[in-house]
Write a protein that holds these residues in place. Structure first.
Motif, PDB file in Angstrom:
ATOM      1  N   SER A 128      43.395  38.426  17.937  1.00  0.00           N
ATOM      2  CA  SER A 128      44.112  39.584  17.688  1.00  0.00           C
ATOM      3  C   SER A 128      43.156  40.616  16.801  1.00  0.00           C
ATOM      4  O   SER A 128      43.156  42.008  17.267  1.00  0.00           O
ATOM      5  CB  SER A 128      45.336  39.243  17.274  1.00  0.00           C
ATOM      6  N   GLN A 129      42.670  40.144  15.808  1.00  0.00           N
ATOM      7  CA  GLN A 129      41.698  40.903  14.886  1.00  0.00           C
ATOM      8  C   GLN A 129      40.438  41.628  15.840  1.00  0.00           C
ATOM      9  O   GLN A 129      40.327  42.619  15.717  1.00  0.00           O
ATOM     10  CB  GLN A 129      41.416  40.284  13.824  1.00  0.00           C
ATOM     11  N   ASP A 130      39.841  40.763  16.546  1.00  0.00           N
ATOM     12  CA  ASP A 130      38.796  41.279  17.375  1.00  0.00           C
ATOM     13  C   ASP A 130      39.283  42.184  18.302  1.00  0.00           C
ATOM     14  O   ASP A 130      38.479  43.268  18.526  1.00  0.00           O
ATOM     15  CB  ASP A 130      38.188  39.922  18.226  1.00  0.00           C
ATOM     16  N   ALA A 131      40.498  42.112  18.814  1.00  0.00           N
ATOM     17  CA  ALA A 131      40.854  43.091  19.773  1.00  0.00           C
ATOM     18  C   ALA A 131      41.341  44.356  19.123  1.00  0.00           C
ATOM     19  O   ALA A 131      40.894  45.583  19.538  1.00  0.00           O
ATOM     20  CB  ALA A 131      42.143  42.581  20.581  1.00  0.00           C
ATOM     21  N   ALA A 132      41.983  44.162  18.056  1.00  0.00           N
ATOM     22  CA  ALA A 132      42.049  45.484  17.123  1.00  0.00           C
ATOM     23  C   ALA A 132      41.065  46.327  16.708  1.00  0.00           C
ATOM     24  O   ALA A 132      40.947  47.435  16.841  1.00  0.00           O
ATOM     25  CB  ALA A 132      42.815  44.950  15.872  1.00  0.00           C
ATOM     26  N   THR A 133      39.829  45.652  16.328  1.00  0.00           N
ATOM     27  CA  THR A 133      38.616  46.126  15.877  1.00  0.00           C
ATOM     28  C   THR A 133      38.053  47.014  17.049  1.00  0.00           C
ATOM     29  O   THR A 133      37.491  48.137  17.075  1.00  0.00           O
ATOM     30  CB  THR A 133      37.791  45.276  15.422  1.00  0.00           C
ATOM     31  N   ALA A 134      37.968  46.470  18.244  1.00  0.00           N
ATOM     32  CA  ALA A 134      37.585  46.888  19.485  1.00  0.00           C
ATOM     33  C   ALA A 134      38.350  48.008  20.032  1.00  0.00           C
ATOM     34  O   ALA A 134      37.845  49.126  20.343  1.00  0.00           O
ATOM     35  CB  ALA A 134      37.420  45.797  20.735  1.00  0.00           C
ATOM     36  N   ALA A 135      39.549  47.898  19.994  1.00  0.00           N
ATOM     37  CA  ALA A 135      40.368  49.007  20.408  1.00  0.00           C
ATOM     38  C   ALA A 135      40.369  50.307  19.497  1.00  0.00           C
ATOM     39  O   ALA A 135      40.363  51.379  20.030  1.00  0.00           O
ATOM     40  CB  ALA A 135      42.134  48.657  20.451  1.00  0.00           C
ATOM     41  N   ALA A 136      40.437  50.022  18.210  1.00  0.00           N
ATOM     42  CA  ALA A 136      40.105  51.131  16.913  1.00  0.00           C
ATOM     43  C   ALA A 136      38.602  51.782  17.344  1.00  0.00           C
ATOM     44  O   ALA A 136      38.510  53.144  17.175  1.00  0.00           O
ATOM     45  CB  ALA A 136      40.193  50.529  15.749  1.00  0.00           C
ATOM     46  N   LEU A 137      37.541  51.005  17.505  1.00  0.00           N
ATOM     47  CA  LEU A 137      36.308  51.687  17.636  1.00  0.00           C
ATOM     48  C   LEU A 137      36.368  52.579  18.914  1.00  0.00           C
ATOM     49  O   LEU A 137      35.515  53.463  18.963  1.00  0.00           O
ATOM     50  CB  LEU A 137      35.218  50.680  17.657  1.00  0.00           C
ATOM     51  N   ASN A 138      36.921  51.826  19.937  1.00  0.00           N
ATOM     52  CA  ASN A 138      36.967  52.478  21.092  1.00  0.00           C
ATOM     53  C   ASN A 138      37.620  53.806  21.251  1.00  0.00           C
ATOM     54  O   ASN A 138      37.217  54.867  21.623  1.00  0.00           O
ATOM     55  CB  ASN A 138      37.401  51.747  22.223  1.00  0.00           C
ATOM     56  N   PHE A 139      38.604  53.783  20.202  1.00  0.00           N
ATOM     57  CA  PHE A 139      39.527  55.076  20.309  1.00  0.00           C
ATOM     58  C   PHE A 139      39.000  56.367  19.240  1.00  0.00           C
ATOM     59  O   PHE A 139      38.938  57.325  19.966  1.00  0.00           O
ATOM     60  CB  PHE A 139      40.979  54.744  19.428  1.00  0.00           C
ATOM     61  N   VAL A 140      37.902  55.686  18.367  1.00  0.00           N
ATOM     62  CA  VAL A 140      37.278  56.800  17.705  1.00  0.00           C
ATOM     63  C   VAL A 140      36.067  57.280  18.252  1.00  0.00           C
ATOM     64  O   VAL A 140      35.570  58.477  17.849  1.00  0.00           O
ATOM     65  CB  VAL A 140      37.139  56.341  16.131  1.00  0.00           C
ATOM     66  N   GLY A 141      35.612  56.617  19.310  1.00  0.00           N
ATOM     67  CA  GLY A 141      34.269  57.038  19.980  1.00  0.00           C
ATOM     68  C   GLY A 141      32.938  56.392  19.484  1.00  0.00           C
ATOM     69  O   GLY A 141      32.984  55.740  18.666  1.00  0.00           O
ATOM     70  N   ASP A 142      31.917  57.234  20.149  1.00  0.00           N
ATOM     71  CA  ASP A 142      30.569  56.626  20.019  1.00  0.00           C
ATOM     72  C   ASP A 142      29.967  56.816  18.430  1.00  0.00           C
ATOM     73  O   ASP A 142      29.050  56.071  17.986  1.00  0.00           O
ATOM     74  CB  ASP A 142      29.566  57.574  20.937  1.00  0.00           C
TER      75      ASP A 142
END
Length: 271
Positions: A128-142
């Motif tokens: 869940s933590q790994d998915a949360a990190t990926a989702a957050a970084l995808n959301f804020v962009g490059d």
């Protein structure tokens, strides 16, 4: 005057005989362990704050905002897979709004011991933590491509904190996005926001269970707004504490836009 005594008929005798094993069954059930777990409101933790003296969210590789308000992930506390749950426990829970009886297999994988269940829940928390990190970084962009996020939360397992972890990372990096480099306002608007929900790397929010107990834990710890997976709105409303506002979400973008609208006085969806 004489009273005539009549012998019980065959049907009456049969009913009496049938009642004996039924009574024996109820007597046995009263003291026999049942395949249930009893749950109650658990701890809540501000993911923007600290747990046991360490930040719950640590971000390196990018500027980090100073946040206000709280984002509280919530838990339920359930009897362990090895615990004996008796009929009296089940009956008592039926008459309490702060208790819920659930099939043990819905809380713990069938056949697991307490140690195995803990390992399973910790593995789910890591995913869940790994998915949360990926989702957050995808959301804020490059701009976040070199960012590293470390999450620290002791003695809590399972995937249900995913949404709140994601929002916490976003708040630390960009806030509500209204200012360049995160110089805008907080996602919380200075409020104490609670919520629950699984998260995928692509930002989809999933159901978790136990939301009626989680809203009680949130209210106990000062929250008046609760983010809930949309499919669990009816469950969340069943024992909703007075003054608690439910905001349904199906995806990360829903949660962010709803919190931003809440801060700015805009239109916010409700269950």
């Amino acid at each position: 005057m004489h009273t005539r005594l009549t012998r019980p008929g065959p049907r009456a005798r049969a009913l009496a005989l049938c009642a004996l094993p039924v009574l024996a069954l109820f007597g046995t059930a009263a003291f026999a362990p049942l395949p249930f777990s009893v749950a109650q409101p658990g701890q809540t933790t501000d993911v923007l704050g600290e747990d046991r003296g360490k930040p719950v969210i640590t971000v390196t590789g990018a500027p980090v905002r100073t946040t206000t308000g709280q984002l509280r992930m919530v838990t339920i506390l359930a009897t362990g897979p090895d615990a004996d749950v008796l009929l009296s426990d089940v009956v008592d829970s039926w008459f309490r709004t702060d208790r819920a009886v659930m099939p043990r297999d819905s809380v713990y994988p069938a056949g697991d011991s307490s140690e195995e269940a803990n390992q399973h829940n910790l593995a789910e928390m890591k995913q869940s933590q790994d998915a949360a990190t990926a989702a957050a970084l995808n959301f804020v962009g490059d701009s976040a491509s070199k960012v590293k996020v470390t999450l620290n939360l002791a003695d809590v397992g399972g995937p249900s904190a995913g949404l709140l972890f994601t929002l916490g990372i976003i708040d630390k990096l960009e806030g509500n996005g209204s200012g360049r480099n995160g110089s805008g306002g907080d996602l919380t608007g200075g409020r104490t926001i609670a919520g629950t929900g699984t998260i995928t790397a692509s930002g989809e929010v999933g159901a978790v269970g136990g939301v009626a107990l989680k809203t009680q834990a949130a209210a106990r710890d000062g929250a008046h707004v609760f983010l809930v997976p949309k499919d669990e709105c009816s469950d969340a409303k069943s024992e909703l504490p007075a003054g608690m506002r439910l905001i349904p979400v199906t995806a990360l973008k829903d949660a962010v836009s709803s919190l931003t609208a809440l801060e700015k006085g805009g239109k916010v969806p409700s269950c």
